[in-house]
Write a protein that holds these residues in place. Structure first.
Motif, short mmCIF file in Angstrom:
data_model
loop_
_atom_site.label_atom_id
_atom_site.label_comp_id
_atom_site.label_asym_id
_atom_site.label_seq_id
_atom_site.Cartn_x
_atom_site.Cartn_y
_atom_site.Cartn_z
N GLN A 51 19.64 -21.05 -13.43
CA GLN A 51 20.80 -20.29 -12.93
C GLN A 51 20.55 -19.72 -11.53
O GLN A 51 21.44 -19.78 -10.67
N ILE A 52 19.34 -19.18 -11.28
CA ILE A 52 19.12 -18.63 -9.93
C ILE A 52 19.08 -19.74 -8.89
O ILE A 52 19.47 -19.56 -7.74
N LYS A 53 18.62 -20.92 -9.32
CA LYS A 53 18.55 -22.04 -8.36
C LYS A 53 19.95 -22.46 -7.90
O LYS A 53 20.12 -22.95 -6.79
N GLU A 54 20.95 -22.25 -8.76
CA GLU A 54 22.33 -22.57 -8.35
C GLU A 54 22.74 -21.68 -7.17
O GLU A 54 23.36 -22.15 -6.22
N ASN A 55 22.42 -20.40 -7.27
CA ASN A 55 22.77 -19.49 -6.17
C ASN A 55 21.99 -19.82 -4.90
O ASN A 55 22.54 -19.82 -3.80
N ILE A 56 20.70 -20.12 -5.07
CA ILE A 56 19.89 -20.45 -3.90
C ILE A 56 20.41 -21.74 -3.26
O ILE A 56 20.51 -21.85 -2.04
N ALA A 57 20.80 -22.70 -4.11
CA ALA A 57 21.35 -23.96 -3.59
C ALA A 57 22.63 -23.69 -2.80
O ALA A 57 22.90 -24.34 -1.78
N TYR A 58 23.42 -22.74 -3.26
CA TYR A 58 24.67 -22.38 -2.57
C TYR A 58 24.33 -21.88 -1.16
O TYR A 58 24.90 -22.34 -0.16
N TYR A 59 23.37 -20.94 -1.07
CA TYR A 59 22.98 -20.42 0.26
C TYR A 59 22.39 -21.54 1.12
O TYR A 59 22.62 -21.59 2.33
N LYS A 60 21.62 -22.41 0.47
CA LYS A 60 20.98 -23.48 1.27
C LYS A 60 22.00 -24.48 1.79
O LYS A 60 21.82 -25.06 2.86
#
Ligand code: PLP
Length: 396
Positions: free
Chosen positions: A299-308
């Protein structure tokens, strides 16, 4: 009574205040213009659902006699074992083995970066990069310590390397870096570890942005480097990793192998924390413990992917314009060279007045920041795309 007169040596931290003031003045003069902030240093995506559930459950625990919690457990300086176990498992996935009492739960990296200086004599010399996250400088000024600067420039890709001629006792490294977004490879960090051991210095390694690293050559922890446990303390945070800027939780690793003048810094830090700190709330710790589970990481990787993806949008824009920059790949920050030889503040005004886009002038982070500009990927995808469209129209 005498005050700590070192505080009088602090420079006014006017950077973000001035950015805010200039933006507000522009909006007042042009109420119909839609200003986009690519200066946001705070996260905007909400907490991961499993973190929210864990916190809700913890609140429920607090409501009943049988499950209520008071002060945290003494054993690990008020850190709960399940949280520490999750952190150890996250390190194990990076190939780093730590013991539970080497991990100290904090209310975020900023507090511990300042508090750690309690362990060091005021005679020590600090070495900080320039440009720099201002906390490293100001906390040493407050302690009356001498500060040396390691120049981060276009020539070294904003990644200064050790200079054998410089004697420093406390070395700050931040990778991926705020403000430049540049990140050290393992080979580069090895050179810093060797230097610190040779000088009997201690590296304070700020890994607040390590979850943005995707490139396999880059270290996510300094403890991936051999011998680093003899010379480094690592500061980590759930702030940018899991959107905890408003929740407040982090962790600091002080290895038992870190000994100076015959004294274990791990024991000194434990003594310091149990004297001056009473732990992080149970509800917060239970939320943090959900982050490094399989579900939490997904789940946190989804947010990080969004920022990336936002960072990639900005990087594509700068690439298209042929503008030099660092960061953006393994970091939420992009550090661009101002076009046409403009100073950082000249470019700030030019971008605001002609594209209604706000960034952060690099000169606010140190002398080597002059002529550079920090953009961040923490906004919405729509705003980031629109800001890039405007920048392309203006500079293309
Ligand atoms: N270290 C760096 C390099 C940061 O940029 C920040 C926050 O912006 C912090 C530490 C502070 O993190 P925390 O929210 O955990 O105090």
């Amino acid at each position: 009574m005498k005050i700590n007169s070192n505080f009088l040596n602090l420079k006014d931290s006017y950077l973000f205040a001035k950015v805010g003031q200039k933006t507000a003045e522009y909006k007042k003069a042009h109420p119909d213009h839609d200003v986009i902030r690519l200066s946001i240093g705070d996260v905007t995506r909400p907490l991961a659902p499993c973190v929210v559930s864990a916190m809700q459950k913890a609140v429920e625990d607090m409501a009943h006699v049988g499950t209520f919690k008071g002060y945290g457990p003494d054993r690990y300086c008020y850190g709960y074992e399940n949280l520490i176990a999750s952190i150890l498992s996250s390190y194990a996935r990076k190939g780093v083995t730590l013991e539970a009492d080497e991990v100290f739960i904090s209310d975020g990296a900023k507090s511990d970066l300042g508090n750690i200086l309690d362990l060091f004599s005021a005679d020590n010399v600090a070495l900080v990069p320039d440009p720099v996250y201002p906390v490293y400088v100001d906390t040493n000024v407050m302690g009356g310590r001498k500060i040396l600067y390691a120049d981060a420039t276009e020539a070294n890709g904003f990644l200064p390397m050790p200079d054998g001629g410089v004697d420093a006792d406390i070395i700050y490294l931040c990778s991926p870096n705020n403000p430049t977004g540049a990140a050290y490879t393992r080979a580069q960090l090895k050179a810093w570890v060797d230097y610190a051991i040779e000088k009997d210095a201690v590296i304070l390694y700020d890994a607040a942005y390590e979850y943005f690293i995707g490139d396999g050559d880059l270290a996510r922890s300094i403890f991936e480097i051999e011998s680093a446990k003899q010379c480094a303390i690592e500061f980590c945070s759930y702030s940018k990793t899991a959107g905890f800027t408003g929740v407040r939780c982090g962790y600091t690793v002080v290895p038992k192998a870190l000994v100076r003048e015959g004294t274990s810094l791990n024991r000194l830090w434990a003594r310091r924390q149990t004297t001056k700190f009473n732990g992080v709330s149970y509800v917060t710790q239970m939320g943090a413990a959900a982050v490094f589970t399989a579900e939490g990481e997904a789940q946190i990787k989804e947010n990080i992917a969004y920022y990336k993806r936002n960072a990639k949008t900005i990087a594509n824009c700068l690439d298209g314009l042929g503008i030099f920059y660092t960061g953006g790949q393994n970091s939420p920050y992009l550090w661009m060279k101002c076009p046409n030889g403009m100073t950082s503040w000249e470019f700030f005004d030019y971008l605001l007045e002609n594209a209604c886009v706000v960034g952060t002038p690099g000169s606010g982070f140190g002398k080597n920041g002059e002529g550079f500009f920090r953009l961040t990927s923490f906004g919405t995808a729509e705003n980031t795309e629109e800001a890039c469209r405007r920048i392309r129209n203006l500079l293309g």
